[in-house]
Design a protein around this motif. Structure first.
Motif, short mmCIF file in Angstrom:
data_model
loop_
_atom_site.label_atom_id
_atom_site.label_comp_id
_atom_site.label_asym_id
_atom_site.label_seq_id
_atom_site.Cartn_x
_atom_site.Cartn_y
_atom_site.Cartn_z
N PHE A 160 2.27 -8.33 -3.71
CA PHE A 160 2.31 -7.18 -2.80
C PHE A 160 3.45 -7.35 -1.80
N SER A 161 3.99 -6.22 -1.32
CA SER A 161 4.92 -6.34 -0.20
C SER A 161 4.32 -5.66 1.03
N VAL A 162 4.88 -6.02 2.19
CA VAL A 162 4.33 -5.55 3.46
C VAL A 162 5.17 -4.39 3.98
N VAL A 163 4.53 -3.27 4.29
CA VAL A 163 5.26 -2.16 4.92
C VAL A 163 4.49 -1.72 6.17
N GLU A 164 5.22 -1.10 7.08
CA GLU A 164 4.55 -0.62 8.29
C GLU A 164 4.89 0.85 8.49
N GLY A 165 4.02 1.54 9.22
CA GLY A 165 4.26 2.97 9.42
C GLY A 165 3.95 3.41 10.83
#
Ligand code: PHE
Length: 387
Positions: A160-165
């Motif tokens: 998995f990769s980490v994203v932010e919003g």
């Protein structure tokens, strides 16, 4: 004391008659000459006492030794040169004595002032190596951030990769595109803090009630396969107590690909839970409901504190699971095909799962914290326990 006052206090006075000749002053005898020079010297001593620093010293020196109009020059020009033959010798002698005295005194004071300045500079810059140093405490990550990182590491290790919003969302991303239309009853729990906007604003804005809007934002940007987790803050209109806070933390997870099954879903969750709580915990899921997953489930973990027995090691009911042997962990499910319609994915070709983990609850469980409010109070006595 202002500069002006100092200046006048150390300037030679006109009372001495320096601008007049001796005969104009009525001096005709050698004794009178000596007396007059004695007056000058007294005047010198009085002023000299007031000279304490470099700038006073310069003013004083110029007043007495200045070439053009210093006291000694005035005496030479006005008293010595025009003196009568009888007085000239006496005036010359007195003047030499006075000059020697004035010059040596002024020089001595220069040395005293300079060494004094050095001394006080030394005092000022003095470093006492025996004093303890200034203690500058080094901060550490907040426990919530540590738990975020722990969970991120687990999911990153399986691709998995980490994203932010954004924490400020539109109703479209927070609700509609997640298959929650305007009058859907689940909004009752989540319809929350709306921002006050100027009249005529294009869309209302609200603080996101969950990290799920990032499912939509990620799929809008990216074609499958998608494997992301989204750590972040979320907000709900809740009254604060030991288990409720109007701001809290979630990690969203989303995996979408052409061949993802319910088995991949439960296997992934089980892997995560064992990594996080230890290999001996068991997981189970129960049917649940979310508008954006179908089927939806609630994941439970066998209580890591009593080994899933419901009984504390010292006997009696386990305080963590309250004797239930299971602890409710988080909501999840297979992505509802309706959601794919909002992001132009073909529901016939793709499938996937999503989950939303409440971080505060997980951290409380794992670290034995019984009040969610301590996460937000920033009491260093609490923070220091998790360096
Ligand atoms: N967004 C849901 C909540 O906050 C949790 C959830 C996320 C459920 C993803 C299913 C899938 O309650």
């Amino acid at each position: 004391m202002s500069f002006g006052v100092i200046y006048f206090a150390i300037m030679p006075t006109t009372d001495l008659g320096l601008d007049k000749t001796l005969s104009a002053l009525g001096i005709a005898e050698a004794e009178q000459v000596s007396a007059r020079f004695a007056d000058v010297r007294t005047h010198f001593e009085n002023q000299f006492q007031r000279v304490h620093d470099e700038s006073e010293w310069k003013t004083f020196r110029d007043g007495w030794l200045g070439r053009k109009s210093g006291v000694l020059t005035l005496i030479t020009d006005n008293w010595l040169k025009p003196a009568t033959q009888e007085l000239k010798r006496a005036v010359g002698q007195e003047l030499n004595k006075l000059r020697a005295h004035v010059e040596s005194q002024i020089e001595a004071r220069r040395i005293a002032i300079e060494s004094g300045a050095e001394e006080s500079a030394l005092l000022r810059e003095h470093i006492d190596l025996s004093l303890p140093g200034v203690h500058r405490p080094i901060g550490s990550h907040h426990l919530i951030r540590q738990v975020f990182q722990e969970i991120e590491d687990i999911f990153v290790s399986i691709g998995f990769s980490v994203v932010e919003g954004p924490e400020i969302e539109t109703p479209y991303y927070n609700f509609e595109a997640l298959n929650i239309p305007e009058f859907h009853p689940v909004r009752d729990d989540m319809d929350t803090f709306y921002l006050e906007l100027p009249k005529g604003a294009a869309t209302p804005l609200l603080l996101r009630t969950h990290t799920s809007p990032m499912q939509i934002r990620t799929m809008e940007k990216q074609k499958p396969p998608v494997r992301v987790i989204v750590p972040g803050k979320v907000y709900r209109r809740d009254n604060p107590d030991a288990t409720h806070s109007f701001a809290f933390h979630q990690i969203e997870g989303l995996a979408v690909d052409t061949d993802i099954t319910f088995c991949d879903f439960t296997g992934t969750i089980e892997y995560f839970v064992k990594q996080f709580f230890g290999p001996s915990v068991k997981t189970r899921f129960r049917p649940s409901y979310f508008p954006f997953t179908e089927p939806s489930v609630e994941f439970d973990v066998s209580c890591p504190f009593c080994g899933g027995t419901g009984t504390a090691s010292a006997g009696g009911t386990c305080s963590k699971c309250k004797g239930a042997a299971w602890i409710e962990l988080f909501g999840a499910g297979m992505v509802d095909p309706a959601v794919y319609g909002f992001v132009n994915y073909d529901p016939k070709k793709v499938s996937g799962f999503a989950f939303g983990i409440g971080i505060d609850r997980l951290a409380m469980l794992k670290y034995g914290i019984d009040d969610i409010q301590v996460f937000f109070q920033n009491d260093v006595r609490f923070l220091r326990q998790f360096p």
